[in-house]
Design a protein around this motif. Structure first.
Motif, PDB file in Angstrom:
ATOM      1  N   VAL A  16       0.860  -1.186   0.000  1.00  0.00           N
ATOM      2  CA  VAL A  16       0.000   0.000   0.000  1.00  0.00           C
ATOM      3  C   VAL A  16       0.895   1.234   0.000  1.00  0.00           C
ATOM      4  O   VAL A  16       1.776   1.360   0.852  1.00  0.00           O
ATOM      5  CB  VAL A  16      -0.906   0.020   1.245  1.00  0.00           C
ATOM      6  N   PRO A  17       0.729   2.159  -0.941  1.00  0.00           N
ATOM      7  CA  PRO A  17       1.559   3.371  -0.958  1.00  0.00           C
ATOM      8  C   PRO A  17       1.490   4.113   0.374  1.00  0.00           C
ATOM      9  O   PRO A  17       0.426   4.213   0.998  1.00  0.00           O
ATOM     10  CB  PRO A  17       0.943   4.206  -2.083  1.00  0.00           C
ATOM     11  N   GLY A  18       2.623   4.643   0.804  1.00  0.00           N
ATOM     12  CA  GLY A  18       2.684   5.314   2.091  1.00  0.00           C
ATOM     13  C   GLY A  18       1.700   6.457   2.232  1.00  0.00           C
ATOM     14  O   GLY A  18       1.063   6.614   3.272  1.00  0.00           O
ATOM     15  N   GLY A  19       1.568   7.278   1.188  1.00  0.00           N
ATOM     16  CA  GLY A  19       0.656   8.414   1.257  1.00  0.00           C
ATOM     17  C   GLY A  19      -0.780   7.976   1.469  1.00  0.00           C
ATOM     18  O   GLY A  19      -1.520   8.566   2.270  1.00  0.00           O
ATOM     19  N   TYR A  20      -1.180   6.932   0.749  1.00  0.00           N
ATOM     20  CA  TYR A  20      -2.550   6.410   0.887  1.00  0.00           C
ATOM     21  C   TYR A  20      -2.749   5.848   2.293  1.00  0.00           C
ATOM     22  O   TYR A  20      -3.758   6.118   2.951  1.00  0.00           O
ATOM     23  CB  TYR A  20      -2.793   5.324  -0.160  1.00  0.00           C
ATOM     24  N   ALA A  21      -1.766   5.067   2.760  1.00  0.00           N
ATOM     25  CA  ALA A  21      -1.877   4.459   4.088  1.00  0.00           C
ATOM     26  C   ALA A  21      -1.958   5.526   5.171  1.00  0.00           C
ATOM     27  O   ALA A  21      -2.703   5.379   6.155  1.00  0.00           O
ATOM     28  CB  ALA A  21      -0.689   3.539   4.340  1.00  0.00           C
ATOM     29  N   ALA A  22      -1.214   6.616   4.998  1.00  0.00           N
ATOM     30  CA  ALA A  22      -1.225   7.679   5.994  1.00  0.00           C
ATOM     31  C   ALA A  22      -2.596   8.322   6.090  1.00  0.00           C
ATOM     32  O   ALA A  22      -3.082   8.633   7.187  1.00  0.00           O
ATOM     33  CB  ALA A  22      -0.166   8.730   5.648  1.00  0.00           C
TER      34      ALA A  22
END
Length: 259
Positions: A16-22
């Motif tokens: 999962v991309p970090g930005g999305y997960a954040a």
């Protein structure tokens, strides 16, 4: 309804991309879903170990579970050092300013929260020590999905109420909401104590809230009508409710203790 992309990626075993997960972690945390927030932050860090936003979200979730590690606002709060926590609040972002309200110091942000928003109303009610207004702010927060904030506002209403019955009802509501926040332990929620319902009281209250009369409850449970009435009276006293008309407003009663 389509599956959110992040859930689909997880189901496929993909990163999962970090930005999305954040973003998912932040919104879960704001809803009071702290375990979910931590899980999303960890997923982001698994894909991007140096992602600072995911790291910060993981720390925020952990500290609101009572984890004392770290140096931020909520780490200091978890250690019980509210003064240090307040001193760490910086900037003019509403969520950062609102931390002072959650920590019980609305005077720190007087006039700095936006307009007539619910955060500002919560701050004003707390500054005035207005129990009913704190309960109204809590209800507005819950309507917006901020369950942890709502639990904290109800908890802050408890000592503000002059009427002991109103204080008990606020405590019950705070506990009910806190139980939906996956183990949150914040300063506002610490020390909440409730004479919880016995297993029998909980059973009878649930039936009364569903609309059954005392006689119908008695028949279903093979009890006397008088016994049912006594159990309900005791439950009302513990919950701060006036009568069964208030019970539907208490959908998440505290866990029962043995009868």
């Amino acid at each position: 309804m389509p599956t959110p992309v992040g859930d689909w990626l997880l189901s496929e075993g993909l990163a999962v991309p970090g930005g999305y997960a954040a973003v998912r972690a932040r919104y879960a945390r704001l809803r009071g879903e702290l375990r979910e927030a931590a899980a999303w932050a960890r997923e982001g860090l698994r894909a991007e170990p140096e992602d600072g936003v995911c790291g910060a979200e993981l720390d925020l979730a952990a500290c609101q579970f009572g984890d004392i590690r770290g140096t931020g606002v909520w780490a200091a709060a978890a250690r019980g050092d509210i003064g240090a926590a307040l001193d760490r609040i910086a900037g003019d972002e509403a969520s950062a300013l609102y931390d002072a309200v959650r920590l019980g110091a609305p005077e720190r942000v007087a006039g700095r929260l936006p307009g007539e928003g619910v955060f500002a109303r919560h701050a004003d009610a707390l500054a005035r020590g207005d129990g009913p207004a704190l309960d109204r702010a809590a209800e507005a927060l819950a309507e917006r999905g901020f369950l942890l904030f709502a639990a904290e506002a109800h908890a802050q209403a408890v000592p503000a109420h002059r009427d002991p019955r109103a204080a008990r009802l606020s405590r019950t509501r705070a506990l009910a909401l806190a139980r939906r926040c996956q183990g949150a332990r914040t300063p506002a929620l610490s020390g909440l104590v409730l004479g919880e319902l016995t297993a029998r009281q909980r059973q009878i209250v649930a039936l009364a809230a569903s609309g059954l009369s005392n006689r119908q409850i008695a028949e279903r449970l093979t009890l006397s009508v008088r016994t049912v009435g006594n159990h309900l009276y005791g439950a009302y006293a513990r919950l701060g409710a006036n009568d069964r008309g208030a019970l539907p407003a208490l959908p998440d009663l505290p866990a029962a203790e043995p009868a």
